[in-house]
Design a protein around this motif. Structure first.
Motif, short mmCIF file in Angstrom:
data_model
loop_
_atom_site.label_atom_id
_atom_site.label_comp_id
_atom_site.label_asym_id
_atom_site.label_seq_id
_atom_site.Cartn_x
_atom_site.Cartn_y
_atom_site.Cartn_z
N ASN A 102 1.01 -1.15 0.00
CA ASN A 102 -0.08 0.01 -0.10
C ASN A 102 0.84 1.36 -0.05
OD1 ASN A 102 -2.34 -1.55 0.01
ND2 ASN A 102 -2.69 -1.56 2.25
N LYS A 103 2.09 1.17 -0.37
CA LYS A 103 3.07 2.17 -0.16
C LYS A 103 2.77 3.04 -1.50
CE LYS A 103 7.09 1.71 1.16
NZ LYS A 103 8.67 1.53 1.43
N LYS A 104 2.68 4.35 -1.46
CA LYS A 104 2.53 5.27 -2.53
C LYS A 104 3.77 6.05 -3.01
CE LYS A 104 -2.13 6.57 -1.58
NZ LYS A 104 -3.18 7.50 -1.70
N HIS A 105 4.17 6.13 -4.21
CA HIS A 105 5.32 6.68 -4.74
C HIS A 105 5.26 8.21 -4.29
CE1 HIS A 105 6.55 3.17 -7.13
NE2 HIS A 105 5.26 3.37 -7.65
N ARG A 106 6.23 8.77 -4.28
CA ARG A 106 6.20 10.14 -3.94
C ARG A 106 7.42 10.73 -4.89
NH1 ARG A 106 6.79 10.99 2.64
NH2 ARG A 106 5.00 9.89 2.94
N GLY A 107 7.00 11.97 -5.53
CA GLY A 107 7.89 12.77 -6.26
C GLY A 107 7.59 14.17 -6.34
N SER A 108 8.45 15.01 -7.21
CA SER A 108 7.98 16.52 -7.25
C SER A 108 8.36 16.82 -8.73
CB SER A 108 8.99 17.05 -6.20
OG SER A 108 10.40 16.88 -6.67
N LEU A 109 7.88 17.82 -8.87
CA LEU A 109 7.77 18.43 -10.33
C LEU A 109 7.55 19.82 -10.22
CD1 LEU A 109 7.29 17.42 -13.30
CD2 LEU A 109 4.92 17.95 -13.10
N TYR A 110 8.83 20.59 -10.97
CA TYR A 110 9.00 22.04 -11.00
C TYR A 110 9.02 22.29 -12.40
CZ TYR A 110 11.25 26.47 -10.30
OH TYR A 110 11.52 27.70 -10.57
N PHE A 111 8.14 23.58 -12.44
CA PHE A 111 7.90 24.13 -13.85
C PHE A 111 8.66 25.54 -13.76
CE2 PHE A 111 4.30 21.21 -14.24
CZ PHE A 111 4.75 20.44 -15.56
N PRO A 112 9.76 25.88 -14.55
CA PRO A 112 10.49 27.35 -14.31
C PRO A 112 9.44 28.09 -15.49
CG PRO A 112 11.73 25.84 -15.57
CD PRO A 112 10.66 24.90 -15.12
N LEU A 113 8.93 29.19 -14.91
CA LEU A 113 8.32 30.17 -15.79
C LEU A 113 9.29 31.31 -16.13
CD1 LEU A 113 5.34 30.40 -13.39
CD2 LEU A 113 5.38 29.08 -15.53
N PRO A 114 8.85 31.97 -17.44
CA PRO A 114 9.78 32.97 -17.97
C PRO A 114 10.10 34.34 -16.83
CG PRO A 114 7.83 32.33 -19.48
CD PRO A 114 7.66 31.65 -18.00
N ASP A 115 9.08 34.47 -15.93
CA ASP A 115 9.64 35.80 -15.13
C ASP A 115 10.19 35.27 -13.85
OD1 ASP A 115 7.68 33.99 -13.59
OD2 ASP A 115 6.26 35.68 -13.45
#
Length: 76
Positions: A5-18
């Motif tokens: 029942n373990k869930k995966h963990r992760g992160s996602l980063y979107f750099p923006l033009p500003d």
């Protein structure tokens, strides 16, 4: 694939033009991929052989992947 029942963990980063960005924390589960078939081919020794393998994609654009195979001797 998630174990138990373990869930995966992760992160996602979107750099923006500003020079700011959007950062998301991800958590979820994954199922094992479904097998679309097995290829078994016997080829004579010392001959060149090419096997075309059909690959279906769930994306609407090309993407990269990896594959693996093994050779089997008489002990298999």
């Amino acid at each position: 694939m998630s174990s138990g029942n373990k869930k995966h963990r992760g992160s996602l980063y979107f750099p923006l033009p500003d020079r700011t960005g959007l950062y998301y924390l991800l958590r979820g589960t994954a199922e094992a991929p479904k097998c679309s078939g097995t290829i078994f081919q016997q080829v004579p020794c010392r001959t060149s052989y090419t096997e075309l393998i059909p690959v279906s994609s769930w994306l609407n654009r090309p993407h990269r992947g990896s594959s693996w195979w093994w050779t089997c001797s008489h002990q298999c």
